[in-house]
Design a protein around this motif. Structure first.
Motif, PDB file in Angstrom:
ATOM      1  N   THR A   1      20.632  -9.031  12.668  1.00 37.48           N
ATOM      2  CA  THR A   1      20.497  -8.294  14.033  1.00 37.48           C
ATOM      3  C   THR A   1      21.524  -8.851  15.342  1.00 37.48           C
ATOM      4  O   THR A   1      21.071 -10.197  15.635  1.00 37.48           O
ATOM      5  CB  THR A   1      19.336  -7.487  14.641  1.00 37.48           C
ATOM      6  N   PHE A   2      22.434  -7.798  15.982  1.00 37.29           N
ATOM      7  CA  PHE A   2      23.066  -8.243  17.597  1.00 37.29           C
ATOM      8  C   PHE A   2      22.054  -9.149  17.845  1.00 37.29           C
ATOM      9  O   PHE A   2      21.783  -9.923  19.325  1.00 37.29           O
ATOM     10  CB  PHE A   2      23.625  -7.514  17.624  1.00 37.29           C
ATOM     11  N   ASP A   3      20.671  -8.494  18.821  1.00 36.11           N
ATOM     12  CA  ASP A   3      19.576  -8.501  18.978  1.00 36.11           C
ATOM     13  C   ASP A   3      19.268  -9.648  19.135  1.00 36.11           C
ATOM     14  O   ASP A   3      18.854 -10.926  19.797  1.00 36.11           O
ATOM     15  CB  ASP A   3      18.258  -7.050  19.491  1.00 36.11           C
ATOM     16  N   ALA A   4      19.443 -10.253  17.388  1.00 35.67           N
ATOM     17  CA  ALA A   4      18.431 -11.700  17.102  1.00 35.67           C
ATOM     18  C   ALA A   4      19.633 -12.572  17.175  1.00 35.67           C
ATOM     19  O   ALA A   4      19.340 -13.664  17.989  1.00 35.67           O
ATOM     20  CB  ALA A   4      17.958 -11.454  15.831  1.00 35.67           C
ATOM     21  N   ILE A   5      20.735 -12.464  17.639  1.00 30.86           N
ATOM     22  CA  ILE A   5      22.170 -12.754  18.076  1.00 30.86           C
ATOM     23  C   ILE A   5      21.727 -13.546  19.405  1.00 30.86           C
ATOM     24  O   ILE A   5      21.982 -15.178  19.850  1.00 30.86           O
ATOM     25  CB  ILE A   5      23.025 -12.947  16.963  1.00 30.86           C
TER      26      ILE A   5
ATOM     27  N   PHE B   1      28.627 -12.975  21.917  1.00 33.85           N
ATOM     28  CA  PHE B   1      29.909 -12.196  21.293  1.00 33.85           C
ATOM     29  C   PHE B   1      31.240 -12.001  20.301  1.00 33.85           C
ATOM     30  O   PHE B   1      32.018 -12.199  20.126  1.00 33.85           O
ATOM     31  CB  PHE B   1      30.669 -11.325  22.716  1.00 33.85           C
ATOM     32  N   TYR B   2      30.907 -14.249  20.359  1.00 31.03           N
ATOM     33  CA  TYR B   2      32.164 -14.449  19.519  1.00 31.03           C
ATOM     34  C   TYR B   2      31.251 -14.944  18.603  1.00 31.03           C
ATOM     35  O   TYR B   2      32.099 -15.282  17.246  1.00 31.03           O
ATOM     36  CB  TYR B   2      32.189 -15.927  20.310  1.00 31.03           C
ATOM     37  N   ARG B   3      30.072 -14.979  18.021  1.00 31.91           N
ATOM     38  CA  ARG B   3      29.349 -14.776  16.716  1.00 31.91           C
ATOM     39  C   ARG B   3      29.030 -13.913  15.811  1.00 31.91           C
ATOM     40  O   ARG B   3      29.195 -14.235  14.373  1.00 31.91           O
ATOM     41  CB  ARG B   3      27.687 -15.655  17.235  1.00 31.91           C
ATOM     42  N   TYR B   4      28.946 -12.401  16.742  1.00 26.43           N
ATOM     43  CA  TYR B   4      28.089 -11.517  15.626  1.00 26.43           C
ATOM     44  C   TYR B   4      30.412 -10.830  16.361  1.00 26.43           C
ATOM     45  O   TYR B   4      30.162 -10.002  16.652  1.00 26.43           O
ATOM     46  CB  TYR B   4      27.346 -10.575  16.888  1.00 26.43           C
ATOM     47  N   ASN B   5      30.351 -11.016  14.874  1.00 23.21           N
ATOM     48  CA  ASN B   5      31.683  -9.726  14.509  1.00 23.21           C
ATOM     49  C   ASN B   5      31.883  -8.688  13.888  1.00 23.21           C
ATOM     50  O   ASN B   5      33.025  -9.044  13.381  1.00 23.21           O
ATOM     51  CB  ASN B   5      32.915 -11.336  13.930  1.00 23.21           C
ATOM     52  N   ARG B   6      30.987  -8.532  13.735  1.00 28.60           N
ATOM     53  CA  ARG B   6      30.912  -6.912  13.120  1.00 28.60           C
ATOM     54  C   ARG B   6      31.854  -5.786  13.226  1.00 28.60           C
ATOM     55  O   ARG B   6      32.655  -5.768  12.386  1.00 28.60           O
ATOM     56  CB  ARG B   6      29.675  -6.337  13.287  1.00 28.60           C
ATOM     57  N   PHE B   7      32.085  -5.763  14.389  1.00 26.16           N
ATOM     58  CA  PHE B   7      33.152  -4.728  14.853  1.00 26.16           C
ATOM     59  C   PHE B   7      33.903  -5.093  16.235  1.00 26.16           C
ATOM     60  O   PHE B   7      32.773  -5.353  16.862  1.00 26.16           O
ATOM     61  CB  PHE B   7      32.345  -3.385  14.803  1.00 26.16           C
ATOM     62  N   VAL B   8      34.889  -6.105  16.504  1.00 28.65           N
ATOM     63  CA  VAL B   8      34.937  -6.415  17.663  1.00 28.65           C
ATOM     64  C   VAL B   8      35.785  -5.812  19.031  1.00 28.65           C
ATOM     65  O   VAL B   8      35.215  -5.912  20.367  1.00 28.65           O
ATOM     66  CB  VAL B   8      35.855  -7.726  17.854  1.00 28.65           C
ATOM     67  N   ALA B   9      35.516  -4.431  18.140  1.00 27.70           N
ATOM     68  CA  ALA B   9      36.162  -3.160  19.907  1.00 27.70           C
ATOM     69  C   ALA B   9      34.899  -3.211  19.860  1.00 27.70           C
ATOM     70  O   ALA B   9      35.181  -2.727  21.653  1.00 27.70           O
ATOM     71  CB  ALA B   9      36.718  -1.989  18.803  1.00 27.70           C
ATOM     72  N   ALA B  10      33.511  -3.166  19.817  1.00 25.17           N
ATOM     73  CA  ALA B  10      32.389  -3.384  20.880  1.00 25.17           C
ATOM     74  C   ALA B  10      32.023  -4.435  21.605  1.00 25.17           C
ATOM     75  O   ALA B  10      30.963  -4.470  22.128  1.00 25.17           O
ATOM     76  CB  ALA B  10      31.684  -2.361  19.818  1.00 25.17           C
ATOM     77  N   ASN B  11      32.357  -5.482  21.445  1.00 22.22           N
ATOM     78  CA  ASN B  11      32.219  -6.798  21.693  1.00 22.22           C
ATOM     79  C   ASN B  11      32.882  -6.823  22.927  1.00 22.22           C
ATOM     80  O   ASN B  11      33.681  -7.689  23.493  1.00 22.22           O
ATOM     81  CB  ASN B  11      32.992  -8.204  20.996  1.00 22.22           C
ATOM     82  N   GLU B  12      32.402  -6.411  23.859  1.00 21.78           N
ATOM     83  CA  GLU B  12      33.066  -6.249  25.014  1.00 21.78           C
ATOM     84  C   GLU B  12      32.145  -6.457  26.437  1.00 21.78           C
ATOM     85  O   GLU B  12      31.273  -5.800  26.448  1.00 21.78           O
ATOM     86  CB  GLU B  12      33.994  -4.785  25.714  1.00 21.78           C
ATOM     87  N   VAL B  13      33.028  -6.956  27.959  1.00 29.48           N
ATOM     88  CA  VAL B  13      32.214  -7.034  28.959  1.00 29.48           C
ATOM     89  C   VAL B  13      31.125  -6.263  28.895  1.00 29.48           C
ATOM     90  O   VAL B  13      32.216  -4.944  29.561  1.00 29.48           O
ATOM     91  CB  VAL B  13      33.015  -7.903  29.739  1.00 29.48           C
ATOM     92  N   GLY B  14      29.686  -5.796  29.314  1.00 32.87           N
ATOM     93  CA  GLY B  14      28.787  -5.508  29.494  1.00 32.87           C
ATOM     94  C   GLY B  14      28.442  -4.001  28.684  1.00 32.87           C
ATOM     95  O   GLY B  14      27.890  -2.990  28.718  1.00 32.87           O
ATOM     96  N   GLY B  15      28.918  -4.251  26.942  1.00 35.78           N
ATOM     97  CA  GLY B  15      28.685  -4.007  25.338  1.00 35.78           C
ATOM     98  C   GLY B  15      27.905  -3.988  25.620  1.00 35.78           C
ATOM     99  O   GLY B  15      26.808  -4.966  25.680  1.00 35.78           O
TER     100      GLY B  15
END
Length: 899
Positions: A404-408, A548-562
């Motif tokens: 999960t993202f939380d684990a990463i 944010f650069y390791r978890y590339n599931r859907f990078v539209a959501a990998n945004e500052v504060g997201g």
């Protein structure tokens, strides 16, 4: 322009100033920006920064303008151009840190020269008594490109004499100036020349002038400079004295004289990789050439704000955007002091990243944040939550990543504390141990166990920081500390519960809430406040710049504060956020810090709607691009595919330069991820393979043909999302903020890609026709976005009270593909309707009306819409454009039009 009665801007426009875009260039844009319809220019930092700065955040003097941007006369002309076109000015102000290193910051250099005795030593957040005795009374300067001994032997450290200033300094790699303490000048000046001997003796007897040693040294340096200028023999003697401290390349023994001189200075120069373990000054995150300031000291506050307060008093500046507010020891006091000392009321917003459920502190008395939460809110509104399971399955299948993202995120925060910010954690642990030893009840808590426990607590934070101050901890602070400590108890195996109880009590200051605690209140409060300055950088570096650069599931959501672990947002959540927002909060969708431009994200959001089709395509592309041992790993390839989709040029013939942009963005991404390579120790083999893979993809005609066929389907859907995003941004409560050039399509990638030159000619030419009705054909190239921006800014200007004070009322609709709301103020009102998920086709049903008006005008298309008894037919309303902004047509206007 902002006034004492109404300081909140109507809309702002961010300009990135640098040596290639100066005060003169910015002033020349005033007519265009005024025509576009913004009320204020929001400028990047323009105070004096290090030479060559591309961003302005490495300020070396808060009391001067940046000469690389122009002269004070150029600045005055720019300001007058803005004023004459009705534009105010807001400055991005940097109170947390200064640029150091090099030879440009006089305050830092003075501190290096005099150590704790410097007039400016208290400006910088330095631990003068760290654990290691080798740093007692010294500052670690980690600027060397190799181990100290190797650099010394190779001549990378050189003693130099500045004849004009009469100063001696060691220079590292010919770039970094490290002043020699004046009391040691006698070692260099020697006794071969009578006058030099006298000066050397004077330099070595400074104690008699205490506390005016520095004035005395200025006199002596002036005498030395004059002597060598007038006496050739003295100049030769000084040169010979300096030469005695040089050795032979490769022979470290020959450099021992210089080594001994260096050892006696108030600084210790070291290999840059030593910083993580031994750094003893607070930095901006982990950047060693940005040193933290103690802006809580009122003397420093007054110095740092003198010029901006002067500009505010003159009416040149209307507001400030405070950079990295979470870096300050006491943000609340800082903001209140700004309000108190500013010569007139200002618009004041803070760069604050809000965690899940976190709210901006009301007692700061600021107008709002800079809008990271709004950018994420809009992006998630456009993401189809139904696509998340398929995207997750695709990501696991393609990349092999099942965590999960939380684990990463937790893994990355721990890694940052172990590698890049270990010294700061060690300093906190030493302070915690000292506090524990001061009380018999806690004296057995060792530094080691406290450091382990602190590490777990920091990793458990879900917000950037708490805000415990001399007034104590708020209920919100106690909740967040309690959550972090509770999580740390679960993850900190082998750590006794009493350790966490102790740390909670000191971090919350409950340990000293009552008299007779046995602890020093000052020690506990300082520790709690210093701890808060650490959690934010760990979150930023661990999450934004690593996870944010390791978890590339859907990078539209990998945004500052997201939070990319959750995709999509409900219409109800969107409405709730709009109703709760501060009226002065910025509505940012692209900034200099966003990982991808707003229209790149809007286009990527389409993939959530067609997840099965995207899955087929990306697996097909994987086969086309081949496989080999030299290829990048699948997680990076998955990112590459998304970046192509999001940033692909609008015209098929404009690929020139695009490959270079992708190469740069991918290289930065894999280095930030720190899995296969990193900034400190790049893996050349992996990076060569990555570059070859990208070049091969752009040369693969079969892949390009397949990709462009897929992309042709995405482009119109992404353009529809972009228009919806734009319409919502300019009609919900808040202050719309435009990043430079983003009135057209912004398909930028991570910085520095988002600081590319803007095509002002294209935008100016399109703006001339922005008054015409928007047609569906305008969506394709960004013209519709620019026209909608100009129309809605004009609407905000004409109906300022409606947007600044108007009630926001959601309009309930059954179809999840639609969002609608009204704004009402007095007799003025608008109705906004927009479509989500464009791949699903047109939505139907009726748009209920909050008031009975027979006729409306759509601001975007120019159409007049006749309302039925039960509302407006949505299919008809959104037949051509995916959004509409309806304003009631006054009966008088109807009668006039009929005549």
């Amino acid at each position: 322009m902002a006034t004492a009665e109404s300081p909140i801007p109507r809309a702002t426009y961010r300009l990135q100033l640098n040596s290639r875009f100066t005060f003169t260039d910015a002033g020349a844009l005033a007519p265009y920006l005024a025509q576009l319809g913004v009320s204020h220019v929001y400028a990047s930092p323009f105070l004096k920064a290090r030479p060559g700065s591309t961003h302005g955040y490495d300020i070396v003097d808060h009391d001067a303008l940046n000469p690389e941007l122009g002269t004070s006369e150029d600045f005055a002309r720019m300001s007058e151009a803005f004023r004459s076109h009705g534009l105010g000015l807001i400055l991005d102000f940097v109170p947390n840190h200064m640029g150091v290193g090099g030879a440009d910051n006089p305050f830092w250099l003075d501190m290096l020269e005099w150590g704790p005795a410097s007039d400016y030593a208290g400006w910088f957040d330095i631990d003068w008594q760290p654990e290691g005795p080798h740093l007692a009374g010294k500052v670690l300067i980690p600027v060397l490109g190799g181990q100290y001994g190797a650099v010394l032997a190779d001549g990378g450290l050189e003693l130099r004499f500045d004849e004009a200033a009469g100063e001696l300094a060691v220079w590292a790699h010919g770039v970094h100036k490290l002043p020699v303490y004046p009391g040691h000048y006698v070692r260099i000046l020697g006794g071969a020349h009578a006058e030099l001997e006298k000066l050397g003796d004077a330099f070595s007897h400074l104690a008699g002038f205490r506390p005016h040693e520095q004035r005395r040294v200025r006199e002596l340096k002036a005498q030395l400079a004059a002597l060598v200028a007038e006496d050739a023999q003295a100049a030769t003697a000084v040169a010979q004295g300096v030469a005695r401290f040089a050795g032979k390349a490769g022979d470290v023994e020959s450099w021992l004289r210089l080594d001994r001189l260096i050892a006696d200075q108030h600084w210790r120069v070291a290999f840059f990789r030593v910083a993580a373990d031994d750094i003893n000054y607070r930095r901006f995150f982990n950047i060693s050439d940005l040193a933290g300031l103690r802006i809580e000291h009122e003397e420093l506050f007054d110095h740092a704000h003198r010029l901006v307060f002067e500009l505010i008093g003159q009416g040149t500046l209307d507001g400030l955007r405070i950079d990295h507010i979470d870096g300050l020891l006491d943000p609340r006091t800082y903001c209140l002091r700004l309000r108190e000392k500013a010569p007139q009321p200002i618009y004041l917003v803070v760069e604050k990243i809000l965690g899940p459920g976190e709210e901006l502190r009301e007692d700061w008395q600021v107008d709002g944040t800079t809008g990271y939460e709004f950018a994420n809110l809009l992006t998630h509104l456009l993401i189809d939550q139904a696509g998340e399971p398929r995207l997750s399955e695709l990501y696991r299948r393609f990349s092999g990543e099942s965590r999960t993202f939380d684990a990463i995120m937790r893994e990355c925060k721990l890694a940052i504390m172990e590698d890049e910010m270990a010294s700061e954690l060690g300093g906190l642990a030493r302070e915690a141990a000292r506090i524990a030893r001061s009380n018999p009840r806690t004296a057995d808590f060792t530094r080691n166990v406290l450091q382990r426990a602190l590490r777990e607590i920091v990793a458990g934070f879900r917000v950037y920081r708490t805000y415990v101050d001399p007034a104590g901890a708020s209920k919100t602070d106690l909740v967040e500390l309690g959550h972090a400590v509770a999580r740390a108890r679960r993850t900190g195996s082998g750590i006794d519960r009493s350790v966490f109880d102790f740390l909670f009590s000191v971090l919350s200051c409950e340990a000293v809430a009552k008299p007779g605690s046995g602890f020093s209140r000052q020690d506990v409060l300082r520790f709690a406040m210093k701890f808060q300055q650490y959690t934010g950088p760990v979150m930023a570096k661990g999450v934004e710049d690593t996870a944010f650069y390791r978890y590339n599931r859907f990078v539209a959501a990998n945004e500052v504060g997201g939070h990319p672990g959750r995709l999509g947002s409900s219409v109800a959540a969107f409405h709730a956020a709009n109703r709760a927002r501060h009226a002065g909060a910025m509505l940012g969708t692209s900034t200099h810090d966003t990982k991808r431009g707003e229209d790149c994200r809007a286009r990527l959001a389409v993939l959530s709607e067609i997840a099965p089709d995207f899955a087929e395509a990306v697996l097909r592309w994987q086969g086309m691009l081949g496989s080999s041992a030299a290829m990048p790993d699948s997680n990076d390839i998955f990112l590459f595919c998304q970046l192509l989709v999001g940033a692909w040029p609008l015209e098929s013939g404009s690929l020139e330069g695009f490959e270079e942009r992708i190469q740069a963005a991918m290289l930065k991404s894999v280095r930030e991820a720190k899995v296969h390579t990193n900034w400190a120790a790049p893996d050349e083999d992996y990076e060569v393979g990555l570059r070859a893979f990208i070049a091969g993809a752009f040369a693969n005609q079969a892949f390009l043909a397949d990709f462009t066929a897929f992309q042709e389907r995405i482009l119109p859907l992404g353009a529809a999302n972009s228009l919806v995003q734009t319409v919502l941004k300019f009609t919900v409560p808040g202050v719309p903020d435009l990043y430079q050039g983003a009135e057209g399509f912004d398909l930028s990638l991570v910085d520095p890609d988002n600081r590319r030159p803007v095509d002002w000619v294209w935008r100016s030419s399109r703006l001339g026709g922005a008054g015409q009705p928007i047609a569906a054909c305008d969506l394709a190239d960004g013209s519709a976005k620019l026209a909608a921006t100009a129309k809605l800014l004009a609407l905000r200007r004409e109906h300022a009270a409606l947007f600044a004070e108007g009630e926001y009322q959601p309009i309930e609709l059954e179809d999840e593909r639609l969002i609608a709301f009204s704004r009402q103020h007095g007799e003025g009102s608008i109705i906004v309707a927009a479509a989500r998920f464009p791949s699903r086709g047109a939505a139907g049903g009726l748009l209920p009306l909050p008031s009975r008006r027979p006729l409306y005008c759509d601001i975007l298309s120019g159409r007049q819409i006749t309302a039925g008894t039960e509302g407006i037919d949505v299919a008809m309303l959104l037949a051509d454009l995916p959004a509409a902004v309806l304003m009631p047509v006054h009966p008088t206007a109807v009668r006039r039009s009929r005549r």
